[in-house]
Design a protein around this motif. Sequence first.
Motif, PDB file in Angstrom:
ATOM      1  N   UNK A 250       0.839  -1.213   0.000  1.00  0.00           N
ATOM      2  CA  UNK A 250       0.000   0.000   0.000  1.00  0.00           C
ATOM      3  C   UNK A 250       0.866   1.252   0.000  1.00  0.00           C
ATOM      4  N   UNK A 251       1.897   1.271   0.860  1.00  0.00           N
ATOM      5  CA  UNK A 251       2.773   2.446   0.933  1.00  0.00           C
ATOM      6  C   UNK A 251       3.536   2.644  -0.380  1.00  0.00           C
ATOM      7  N   UNK A 252       3.983   1.539  -0.971  1.00  0.00           N
ATOM      8  CA  UNK A 252       4.691   1.643  -2.247  1.00  0.00           C
ATOM      9  C   UNK A 252       3.810   2.269  -3.316  1.00  0.00           C
ATOM     10  N   UNK A 253       2.559   1.821  -3.376  1.00  0.00           N
ATOM     11  CA  UNK A 253       1.642   2.345  -4.382  1.00  0.00           C
ATOM     12  C   UNK A 253       1.295   3.802  -4.114  1.00  0.00           C
ATOM     13  N   UNK A 254       0.974   4.109  -2.862  1.00  0.00           N
ATOM     14  CA  UNK A 254       0.529   5.472  -2.555  1.00  0.00           C
ATOM     15  C   UNK A 254       1.671   6.481  -2.573  1.00  0.00           C
ATOM     16  N   UNK A 255       2.916   6.018  -2.328  1.00  0.00           N
ATOM     17  CA  UNK A 255       4.044   6.949  -2.270  1.00  0.00           C
ATOM     18  C   UNK A 255       4.688   7.161  -3.628  1.00  0.00           C
ATOM     19  N   UNK A 256       4.927   6.083  -4.356  1.00  0.00           N
ATOM     20  CA  UNK A 256       5.664   6.197  -5.613  1.00  0.00           C
ATOM     21  C   UNK A 256       4.832   5.851  -6.839  1.00  0.00           C
ATOM     22  N   UNK A 257       3.547   5.526  -6.643  1.00  0.00           N
ATOM     23  CA  UNK A 257       2.706   5.131  -7.774  1.00  0.00           C
ATOM     24  C   UNK A 257       2.573   6.205  -8.829  1.00  0.00           C
ATOM     25  N   UNK A 258       2.313   7.441  -8.391  1.00  0.00           N
ATOM     26  CA  UNK A 258       2.117   8.521  -9.350  1.00  0.00           C
ATOM     27  C   UNK A 258       3.367   8.760 -10.189  1.00  0.00           C
ATOM     28  N   UNK A 259       4.528   8.796  -9.553  1.00  0.00           N
ATOM     29  CA  UNK A 259       5.761   9.017 -10.293  1.00  0.00           C
ATOM     30  C   UNK A 259       6.064   7.862 -11.243  1.00  0.00           C
TER      31      UNK A 259
END
Length: 303
Positions: A250-259
Amino acid sequence: MNGMILVTLLYLSYTLSYISRKNIVFLAPHLMSHGFTKADLGASQSAFTACYLVSKLSSNIVCTWAQPRIILGIGVTAAGVINLIAGLLGTPQYLWALWGLNGLFSGMCWPPIGKIVVSTFPENQRGKIWSFMTTSMNLGATLSPLLVDTLLFFTSWTLTLNSTGAANLILGIILFAALPTTVSSTQNSGNDRDDTTSSRPDTTADNTRDTTAAAGSTASNMTGSWEWGMLCNRFMALLGTANAILVFSVITMSTWGQMFFMETLHCDTLTAGAIVSVYEIGGFCGSFISGFLADHVAQKVRT
């Protein structure tokens, strides 16, 4: 205080707290064009996560005896102040330190919410209330990219941080003034036992006193070993491991997903943010449904 107003205040407090710590993530593409590097942004997120871990653990312990109204108010207010400072400074040199402090104060927000829910609502409603409160994270993560992109369109990234900081600061002051003073169930039950004991005549036999003393000693030993017993419990270890894997994704997606979507799939900022928002909408629905299922299962177990 009315239950609906209380839930609304708690819900808004964590939603804004979540936005105030995730806004820097969705500002990342814009910040990189203003002198920030991926190393700066990564260091800020690492500092936040480490400080958040320490703060959340210690806040859970402090909440056993401190007033949750004070802890929650300090957390929300301080997170807003840090966002204001970050927006005013506008330099990458201090971002990791500021976001580490943001982690310390953001970690203070969830434990008091849990204590207020447990001390205010009956058992047969806690599952629904708790699941509804957990959706505040999903709502904050859903709104963050859309809110940041909208504010960036009309203002600058510094004003975006200042806006979220001001909203947290105002809500923190409201929490200090409006939230009720709660007493833990442990204190309540302890007071009831003391009152009951003091109202009885002193006609207890010696063997009853001995039995009571032995029971008290056993309870004291159980209380002292509770933390160790939980750590050694295989079910709790399995549950913690599964939750750690889930939180990592979840943190991986929410933190770096947009970039990732912008750099790899060449999406524009708004499209990449919308993809992350859709991901969080699924989490919103899952959290809400799980609360109703938990209450249903718990009721069957109790009956």
